[in-house]
Design an enzyme around this catalytic site. Structure first.
Site, PDB file in Angstrom:
ATOM      1  N   GLY A   1       0.825  -1.213   0.000  1.00 13.91           N
ATOM      2  CA  GLY A   1       0.000   0.000   0.000  1.00 13.91           C
ATOM      3  C   GLY A   1       0.849   1.248   0.000  1.00 13.91           C
ATOM      4  O   GLY A   1       2.059   1.191  -0.237  1.00 13.91           O
ATOM      5  N   ASN A   2       0.235   2.365   0.231  1.00 15.36           N
ATOM      6  CA  ASN A   2       0.969   3.630   0.314  1.00 15.36           C
ATOM      7  C   ASN A   2       0.318   4.518   1.364  1.00 15.36           C
ATOM      8  O   ASN A   2      -0.721   4.166   1.924  1.00 15.36           O
ATOM      9  CB  ASN A   2       1.023   4.310  -1.061  1.00 15.36           C
TER      10      ASN A   2
END
Ligand code: CTP
Length: 419
Positions: free
Chosen positions: A219-220
């Site tokens: 993810g980020n």
């Protein structure tokens, strides 16, 4: 910078009137009131008699620091039914019941709140909350149209669980979203122009997550704040907004239809479906460039010999490039975002200009990223680069301010091309 002299009076606090209608959502207005007072507003609460059956006067008095009455017969010598409205900088009615909207639309003045609405010359925001049938009834639709025509901002209710088992449009938006909408009206110093009325817009927000196994993902750090500010600003300016939201923990913006997605592929599908008949698409989501080539249906376990598994990645489609190239609807305006640091040979703006051409977008919002520019910050600064060579610098400020600057730019662009 010059310091204010010790005698200089403190700047006056904006005077806000919080009108509370008699609906179960009155309890949410307590949180809205706190947000106003904690951010330096002077708030007078005017509940209706019915509202006081849901939340009592002592609560409003304690939270606002002012006496509270629903009737014009209290403190008559101060003529509050005229004075409060005349002196206000903003009136917010939350929740606005069907009955209250009807009274306001017809100019009735049979209690302190409706009298105040008639004397107020400042911007007025209504946040309706009621059962879906009441909201959909032609009488309510007409009343809302009348209030909007006169310049009031009438937010669309949120969609979701209502008081009973029923769900549908009718929920009061969350206090944070109401506060943002009201603050934007105050900042503009007047009613928000409905300059995006008639436009269908799609905004993507947040950050995608690419699952590796049932418990892990790539993810980020995107918070979704900018995308949500864009959706809220567009809805307030009259657009029909679809917000494609990837893993965002923020309340739904008032007036936007929210479609929740997880992965880049899901986001692509949702954005393209909504973009098929939209005039503007803004890709502010942080979309994962890569995803694991394979999803392990069971949790990946450590091995005894301490060897680590190798994860093979495959590239995700570039949604923005596809939109720029394909233009899913005639005359569609496509807007991208880019976070650039610049490199040894090129400044961040130069890299941004190259992307405008490479992605075939109409506008690109370029943020310069660096060690001090953190994800989740409520403030931002950017340059909006146009395919026509124009560059608009937006100074450091609230993400809502960048959102409004971008919609201003979109409006100009569409007017210029006659779209
Ligand atoms: N985007 C997209 N699909 C992807 C990746 C990004 O639609 N698979 C969109 C984002 O929503 C954003 C823009 O493309 O509008 C970001 O541009 P991009 O150059 O891909 O990403 P950056 O991380 O900003 O730059 P770089 O990859 O050059 O580091």
């Amino acid at each position: 910078m010059s310091q204010p002299s010790p005698e200089a009076p403190a700047p006056a606090k904006p005077k806000v009137i919080l009108g509370v209608g008699g609906g179960i959502a009155a309890y949410k207005a307590c949180e809205l009131l706190r947000r106003f007072t904690e951010s330096g507003h002077d708030v007078r609460v005017i509940p209706t008699a019915a509202a006081l059956r849901f939340v009592g006067a002592p609560t409003w008095e304690a939270l606002s620091g002012h006496p509270v009455s629903a009737e014009v017969w209290d403190s008559v010598h101060e003529v509050p039914h005229v004075r409060l409205g005349q002196e206000a900088d903003l009136v917010v009615v939350a929740p606005a019941t069907a009955d209250l909207l009807a009274k306001a639309a017809h100019g009735q003045a049979d209690d302190l709140l409706t009298s105040t609405l008639l004397t107020a010359r400042c911007p007025v925001v209504f946040a309706p909350a009621m059962h879906t049938e009441m909201w959909d009834h032609p009488a309510t639709r007409d009343n809302v149209a009348t209030l909007r025509r006169r310049g009031a901002l009438v937010l669309d209710p949120a969609v979701g669980r209502l008081t009973g088992k029923d769900t549908g449009p009718g929920r009061l938006p969350e206090p944070a979203a109401l506060f943002d909408a009201a603050e934007a009206v105050l900042r503009r110093g007047g009613p928000i122009p409905e300059d995006l009325a008639g436009l269908r817009v799609v905004v993507s927000a947040g950050g995608t997550r690419e699952p590796l196994d049932p418990v892990r993902y790539l993810g980020n750090r995107s918070s979704g704040l900018q995308g949500y500010a864009l959706a809220a600003a567009a809805a307030a300016r009259g657009a029909e907004v679809t917000l494609v939201s990837a893993n965002v923990a923020l309340p739904d913006p008032a007036g936007a239809k929210v479609v929740r997605v997880g992965t880049a592929l899901e986001l692509r599908e949702a954005v393209r479906a909504a973009a098929a008949d939209a005039q503007v698409v803004v890709m502010s989501a942080a979309v994962a460039d890569f995803r694991p080539a394979e999803y392990a249906p069971a949790k990946i376990k450590k091995s005894d010999d301490s060897s680590a598994p190798v994860v093979t990645l495959v590239q995700n489609p570039h949604v923005l490039k596809e939109l720029g190239r394909e233009r899913l609807a005639p005359g569609q305006t496509v807007v991208g975002f880019a976070a650039e640091t610049g490199d040894a040979e090129h400044g961040f703006l130069e890299l941004g200009r190259r992307k405008v051409a490479a992605y075939g977008v109409d506008l690109l919002v370029v943020n310069e990223v660096g060690a001090d520019k953190v994800f989740g910050s409520p403030v931002t600064e950017a340059v909006i680069i146009g395919a026509d060579g124009t560059e608009t610098a937006v100074p450091l400020g609230a993400k809502r301010a960048l959102a409004d600057a971008l919609w201003d730019r979109v409006t100009l662009l569409r007017r210029g091309t006659g779209q």
